[in-house]
Scaffold this motif. Sequence first.
Motif, PDB file in Angstrom:
ATOM      1  N   GLY A   3      47.136  90.301  12.096  1.00 60.72           N
ATOM      2  CA  GLY A   3      46.144  89.381  12.670  1.00 60.72           C
ATOM      3  C   GLY A   3      45.432  88.618  11.577  1.00 60.72           C
ATOM      4  O   GLY A   3      45.118  87.432  11.732  1.00 60.72           O
ATOM      5  N   ALA A   4      45.159  89.263  10.449  1.00 65.69           N
ATOM      6  CA  ALA A   4      44.482  88.607   9.334  1.00 65.69           C
ATOM      7  C   ALA A   4      45.381  87.529   8.735  1.00 65.69           C
ATOM      8  O   ALA A   4      44.916  86.437   8.351  1.00 65.69           O
ATOM      9  CB  ALA A   4      44.090  89.634   8.277  1.00 65.69           C
ATOM     10  N   VAL A   5      46.690  87.783   8.657  1.00 64.42           N
ATOM     11  CA  VAL A   5      47.635  86.794   8.122  1.00 64.42           C
ATOM     12  C   VAL A   5      47.708  85.590   9.053  1.00 64.42           C
ATOM     13  O   VAL A   5      47.695  84.431   8.606  1.00 64.42           O
ATOM     14  CB  VAL A   5      49.023  87.443   7.929  1.00 64.42           C
ATOM     15  N   ILE A   6      47.773  85.849  10.353  1.00 68.04           N
ATOM     16  CA  ILE A   6      47.845  84.744  11.339  1.00 68.04           C
ATOM     17  C   ILE A   6      46.550  83.943  11.299  1.00 68.04           C
ATOM     18  O   ILE A   6      46.567  82.694  11.313  1.00 68.04           O
ATOM     19  CB  ILE A   6      48.132  85.292  12.746  1.00 68.04           C
ATOM     20  N   LEU A   7      45.433  84.641  11.232  1.00 69.94           N
ATOM     21  CA  LEU A   7      44.135  83.957  11.177  1.00 69.94           C
ATOM     22  C   LEU A   7      44.029  83.123   9.893  1.00 69.94           C
ATOM     23  O   LEU A   7      43.560  81.981   9.925  1.00 69.94           O
ATOM     24  CB  LEU A   7      42.997  84.985  11.240  1.00 69.94           C
TER      25      LEU A   7
END
Length: 102
Positions: A3-7
């Motif tokens: 999720g952090a990478v996508i964000l």
Amino acid sequence: MIGAVILTFIITALSMLVLFLLEGNKKRISENHHILKENDGLRRQISEYTAHEQRRRECSAYDKGLYDGRKTDTYYRQCLKKFTVRDQADVMMNGESEENDT
């Protein structure tokens, strides 16, 4: 973690989009400024041409005698002399000559 990478990817993509739009806006403002300067130069040229053309017309008219009043003054003097030297016409009111009853 994913999720952090996508964000991070979304924030980076949006940031790049904003920078791209700001650069495009900056180019458009620069182009508009250039066009306005060019238009001001053309307006100045048109104004100068108009003033020059007006002056040329005035000089041409003066050369042709349109602004020269000598002919008009001569005609006026001739008419004035013609009507003041001769006997004045009797003034008639309502088609009848004036009667003096005094």
